[in-house]
Design a protein around this motif. Structure first.
Motif, PDB file in Angstrom:
ATOM      1  N   PRO A  44     -13.373  -0.862  -5.750  1.00  0.00           N
ATOM      2  CA  PRO A  44     -12.629  -0.311  -4.882  1.00  0.00           C
ATOM      3  C   PRO A  44     -11.921  -1.401  -3.954  1.00  0.00           C
ATOM      4  CG  PRO A  44     -14.915  -0.267  -4.578  1.00  0.00           C
ATOM      5  CD  PRO A  44     -14.641  -0.585  -5.939  1.00  0.00           C
ATOM      6  N   ASP A  45     -12.054  -2.539  -4.246  1.00  0.00           N
ATOM      7  CA  ASP A  45     -11.532  -3.599  -3.299  1.00  0.00           C
ATOM      8  C   ASP A  45     -10.435  -4.196  -4.293  1.00  0.00           C
ATOM      9  OD1 ASP A  45     -13.442  -4.762  -5.032  1.00  0.00           O
ATOM     10  OD2 ASP A  45     -13.872  -6.360  -3.482  1.00  0.00           O
ATOM     11  N   SER A  46     -10.033  -3.745  -5.349  1.00  0.00           N
ATOM     12  CA  SER A  46      -9.102  -4.413  -6.204  1.00  0.00           C
ATOM     13  C   SER A  46      -7.744  -4.256  -5.510  1.00  0.00           C
ATOM     14  CB  SER A  46      -9.138  -3.525  -7.502  1.00  0.00           C
ATOM     15  OG  SER A  46      -8.084  -4.216  -8.309  1.00  0.00           O
ATOM     16  N   PRO A  47      -7.255  -5.431  -5.617  1.00  0.00           N
ATOM     17  CA  PRO A  47      -5.943  -5.495  -4.601  1.00  0.00           C
ATOM     18  C   PRO A  47      -4.748  -4.854  -5.602  1.00  0.00           C
ATOM     19  CG  PRO A  47      -6.179  -7.611  -5.912  1.00  0.00           C
ATOM     20  CD  PRO A  47      -7.451  -6.706  -6.133  1.00  0.00           C
ATOM     21  N   PRO A  48      -3.741  -4.228  -4.849  1.00  0.00           N
ATOM     22  CA  PRO A  48      -2.453  -3.661  -5.519  1.00  0.00           C
ATOM     23  C   PRO A  48      -1.720  -4.627  -6.336  1.00  0.00           C
ATOM     24  CG  PRO A  48      -2.164  -3.909  -3.240  1.00  0.00           C
ATOM     25  CD  PRO A  48      -3.545  -4.499  -3.318  1.00  0.00           C
ATOM     26  N   VAL A  49      -1.037  -4.308  -7.385  1.00  0.00           N
ATOM     27  CA  VAL A  49       0.066  -4.997  -7.996  1.00  0.00           C
ATOM     28  C   VAL A  49       1.077  -5.291  -7.117  1.00  0.00           C
ATOM     29  CG1 VAL A  49       1.438  -4.970 -10.281  1.00  0.00           C
ATOM     30  CG2 VAL A  49      -0.883  -4.116 -10.323  1.00  0.00           C
ATOM     31  N   ARG A  50       1.731  -6.364  -7.225  1.00  0.00           N
ATOM     32  CA  ARG A  50       2.760  -6.948  -6.543  1.00  0.00           C
ATOM     33  C   ARG A  50       3.928  -7.126  -7.519  1.00  0.00           C
ATOM     34  NH1 ARG A  50       1.464 -11.800  -2.604  1.00  0.00           N
ATOM     35  NH2 ARG A  50       0.875 -12.799  -4.748  1.00  0.00           N
ATOM     36  N   ALA A  51       4.883  -6.145  -7.541  1.00  0.00           N
ATOM     37  CA  ALA A  51       6.021  -6.111  -8.263  1.00  0.00           C
ATOM     38  C   ALA A  51       7.501  -6.510  -7.691  1.00  0.00           C
ATOM     39  CB  ALA A  51       6.014  -4.756  -9.359  1.00  0.00           C
ATOM     40  N   MET A  52       8.228  -7.191  -8.349  1.00  0.00           N
ATOM     41  CA  MET A  52       9.635  -7.489  -7.685  1.00  0.00           C
ATOM     42  C   MET A  52      10.555  -7.008  -8.839  1.00  0.00           C
ATOM     43  SD  MET A  52      11.208 -11.350  -7.120  1.00  0.00           S
ATOM     44  CE  MET A  52      12.836 -11.763  -6.988  1.00  0.00           C
ATOM     45  N   VAL A  53      11.470  -6.107  -8.286  1.00  0.00           N
ATOM     46  CA  VAL A  53      12.308  -5.496  -9.028  1.00  0.00           C
ATOM     47  C   VAL A  53      13.832  -5.387  -8.748  1.00  0.00           C
ATOM     48  CG1 VAL A  53      13.051  -2.856  -9.695  1.00  0.00           C
ATOM     49  CG2 VAL A  53      10.546  -3.481  -8.823  1.00  0.00           C
ATOM     50  N   LEU A  54      14.574  -6.044  -9.534  1.00  0.00           N
ATOM     51  CA  LEU A  54      15.950  -6.382  -9.186  1.00  0.00           C
ATOM     52  C   LEU A  54      16.725  -5.704 -10.478  1.00  0.00           C
ATOM     53  CD1 LEU A  54      16.886  -9.261 -10.961  1.00  0.00           C
ATOM     54  CD2 LEU A  54      15.029 -10.033  -9.892  1.00  0.00           C
TER      55      LEU A  54
ATOM     56  N   VAL B 267       1.774  -1.743  -5.592  1.00  0.00           N
ATOM     57  CA  VAL B 267       1.311  -0.440  -6.298  1.00  0.00           C
ATOM     58  C   VAL B 267      -0.115  -0.448  -6.501  1.00  0.00           C
ATOM     59  CG1 VAL B 267       1.827   0.849  -8.267  1.00  0.00           C
ATOM     60  CG2 VAL B 267       3.341  -0.464  -7.411  1.00  0.00           C
ATOM     61  N   SER B 268      -0.581   0.653  -6.166  1.00  0.00           N
ATOM     62  CA  SER B 268      -2.218   0.681  -6.476  1.00  0.00           C
ATOM     63  C   SER B 268      -2.380   2.140  -7.402  1.00  0.00           C
ATOM     64  CB  SER B 268      -3.183   1.154  -5.165  1.00  0.00           C
ATOM     65  OG  SER B 268      -2.785   2.356  -4.688  1.00  0.00           O
ATOM     66  N   PRO B 269      -3.465   2.165  -8.163  1.00  0.00           N
ATOM     67  CA  PRO B 269      -3.451   3.577  -8.886  1.00  0.00           C
ATOM     68  C   PRO B 269      -3.148   4.745  -8.115  1.00  0.00           C
ATOM     69  CG  PRO B 269      -5.439   1.966  -9.391  1.00  0.00           C
ATOM     70  CD  PRO B 269      -4.688   1.466  -8.143  1.00  0.00           C
ATOM     71  N   ALA B 270      -3.711   4.912  -6.896  1.00  0.00           N
ATOM     72  CA  ALA B 270      -3.534   6.270  -6.043  1.00  0.00           C
ATOM     73  C   ALA B 270      -2.432   5.996  -5.088  1.00  0.00           C
ATOM     74  CB  ALA B 270      -4.795   6.183  -5.146  1.00  0.00           C
ATOM     75  N   SER B 271      -1.477   4.952  -5.020  1.00  0.00           N
ATOM     76  CA  SER B 271      -0.467   5.141  -4.020  1.00  0.00           C
ATOM     77  C   SER B 271       0.392   3.726  -4.299  1.00  0.00           C
ATOM     78  CB  SER B 271      -0.895   4.933  -2.515  1.00  0.00           C
ATOM     79  OG  SER B 271      -0.060   4.809  -1.609  1.00  0.00           O
ATOM     80  N   TYR B 272       1.545   3.694  -3.612  1.00  0.00           N
ATOM     81  CA  TYR B 272       2.578   2.588  -3.631  1.00  0.00           C
ATOM     82  C   TYR B 272       3.189   2.512  -2.394  1.00  0.00           C
ATOM     83  CZ  TYR B 272       6.026   6.143  -4.162  1.00  0.00           C
ATOM     84  OH  TYR B 272       7.135   7.098  -4.079  1.00  0.00           O
ATOM     85  N   ALA B 273       3.895   1.217  -2.111  1.00  0.00           N
ATOM     86  CA  ALA B 273       4.729   1.125  -1.018  1.00  0.00           C
ATOM     87  C   ALA B 273       5.968   0.251  -1.348  1.00  0.00           C
ATOM     88  CB  ALA B 273       3.976   0.579   0.167  1.00  0.00           C
TER      89      ALA B 273
ATOM     90  N   TRP C 244       5.340  -8.537   1.662  1.00  0.00           N
ATOM     91  CA  TRP C 244       4.812  -7.080   0.639  1.00  0.00           C
ATOM     92  C   TRP C 244       4.477  -6.135   1.639  1.00  0.00           C
ATOM     93  CZ3 TRP C 244       5.747  -7.519  -4.109  1.00  0.00           C
ATOM     94  CH2 TRP C 244       6.120  -8.728  -4.944  1.00  0.00           C
ATOM     95  N   PRO C 245       4.908  -4.833   1.156  1.00  0.00           N
ATOM     96  CA  PRO C 245       4.191  -3.864   2.085  1.00  0.00           C
ATOM     97  C   PRO C 245       2.955  -3.590   1.841  1.00  0.00           C
ATOM     98  CG  PRO C 245       5.720  -3.129  -0.041  1.00  0.00           C
ATOM     99  CD  PRO C 245       5.772  -4.293   0.164  1.00  0.00           C
ATOM    100  N   ARG C 246       2.255  -2.913   2.580  1.00  0.00           N
ATOM    101  CA  ARG C 246       0.846  -2.547   2.448  1.00  0.00           C
ATOM    102  C   ARG C 246       0.827  -1.076   1.931  1.00  0.00           C
ATOM    103  NH1 ARG C 246      -2.709  -4.619   7.491  1.00  0.00           N
ATOM    104  NH2 ARG C 246      -4.287  -4.022   5.987  1.00  0.00           N
TER     105      ARG C 246
END
Length: 416
Positions: A60-70, A358-364, A40-42
């Protein structure tokens, strides 16, 4: 047991081990070392307000959502699918998907349309069989949410689709084909791009009306967030201000509110682009096909529909399928789009999928490639060649042994 009988038994066991090992590796084990390379990217830290909270009020320490897309699984149907081809491709997808779930543990999985290959014309019986096989291949635990988008092969191209096919698809997956899925403060906008021809067809009108309603809700949520962020910093005052805004005459009364973050837009058709000429990478279209011009409303959305979506939603990321190849495009110099290749080995030698943090402010994003089918074929061919060599060596050895025995016997009974 005679000595040569033991030799035959050992040779047979060796052949069985060779064949069994090749089969077990190619059909089970090969997926593990390949997918284990993926991670998973950071993402960067969430943007925070002065009070130490994230911009959407989450911790503030809420982890990003991990989404798999195919995308583009194309489960073969009863008309155009040969039984062996169907068995082979579906087994590959099942093993790859189940291995990825077990190793990567995504929170949500998105499939960007063309789930079925013949949904546009399949009978009731064939449709039920396709759905049954899909549920087996893409089975998942309750910890993972599976979200499916509609594609042209599921309900037909624009001139083939009708309410029956669309509602049949929506009934199977228990959701509207155009909607917003919100997870941990993240807005995922699902678009029925097959219905964006803009010609006033009943389904098109319904989808465009729903998209306009969703865009209004998102824009009102963003507007309300900006206004109460400027005037208040504490969470209590922000909430009271939001209630005032919702009840005031600013055009947003009665509108469903969403987390105040630009959406990630997912759809089957890519937004308009001339061709894949600017696409690079090992999963891009073959070099000889990248300069072929795309047809609007067939290969990509029209210019008008694409601009309308960008103006309505201003997405921070677009994920699309349909082309079966990977590509990255930047629309209007600020809206990035990633085309996700097909997940089916029938469509390409090196399928892949996207891992999105994916976070509310960013994604990777990172890309996870599956085993190449040419590698599997090479392993089987190598095992077959070794098998033939072993059989040949064994036969030659037995022939030499028999000749030696014959000479010995003849030597003992040589006449005087």
């Amino acid at each position: 047991m005679p000595w040569f009988g033991v030799r035959w038994l050992l040779a047979a066991l060796l052949l069985l081990l060779l064949l069994g090992g090749a089969f077990f590796f190619c059909e089970y084990l090969i997926y593990f070392p390949v997918i284990l390379k993926c991670e998973w990217p950071r993402v960067r830290e969430h943007a925070r307000g002065g009070g130490g909270e994230a911009i959407d009020g989450r911790p503030p320490d809420s982890p990003p959502v991990r989404a798999m897309v195919l995308s583009d699984t194309h489960l073969l149907g009863a008309v155009g699918g040969h039984w062996f081809d169907k068995l082979r491709r579906e087994w590959q997808m099942e093993r790859a998907f189940q291995t990825a779930l077990w190793l990567l543990r995504p929170e949500v999985v998105f499939i960007l349309g063309d789930i079925f290959d013949e949904g546009k014309w399949s009978s009731h019986k064939n449709w039920e069989d396709d759905v049954r096989r899909f549920n087996r291949i893409f089975r998942h635990s309750g910890d993972t949410e599976l979200v499916v988008l509609v594609g042209n092969h599921d309900i037909g191209f624009h001139y083939e689709m009708d309410w029956f096919k669309l509602q049949r698809f929506e009934k199977v997956f228990n959701a509207s084909s155009t909607r917003i899925v919100t997870k941990n403060g993240i807005n995922f906008l699902l678009v029925n791009s097959v219905a964006l021809h803009g010609d006033g067809c009943p389904i098109c009108q319904s989808v465009e009306k729903e998209l306009f309603r969703l865009s209004r809700g998102l824009n009102c949520s963003l507007q309300a967030s900006r206004q109460h962020a400027r005037t208040n910093k504490t969470k209590q005052i922000q909430q009271s201000k939001l209630m005032v805004l919702q009840s005031s005459g600013d055009g947003c009364e009665g509108t469903q509110m969403y987390p105040p973050t630009p959406p990630i837009m997912l759809q089957h058709y890519p937004l308009y682009r001339v061709s894949d000429a600017g696409c690079t990478g090992t999963d891009a279209a073959p070099a000889g096909q990248r300069h072929l011009l795309f047809r609007e409303k067939y290969d990509v959305l029209s210019k008008e529909a694409s601009q309308r979506l960008l103006q309505w939603f201003k997405p921070r990321l677009i994920l699309s399928g349909h082309t079966h190849s990977g590509c990255e495009v930047l629309h209007d110099n600020k809206y990035p789009e990633v085309s996700v290749p097909s997940f089916n080995w029938r469509n390409r030698n090196n399928p892949s999928f996207i891992l999105a943090s994916v976070s509310p402010a960013s994604y990777a994003l990172s890309k996870c490639f599956l085993p190449e089918e040419s590698t599997v074929i090479s392993v089987y061919c190598s095992a077959g060649a070794c098998l033939m060599l072993l059989v040949l060596a064994h036969c030659l050895w037995m022939k030499g042994l028999l000749q030696c025995l014959s000479l010995c016997l003849l030597g003992k009974h040589k006449p005087l």
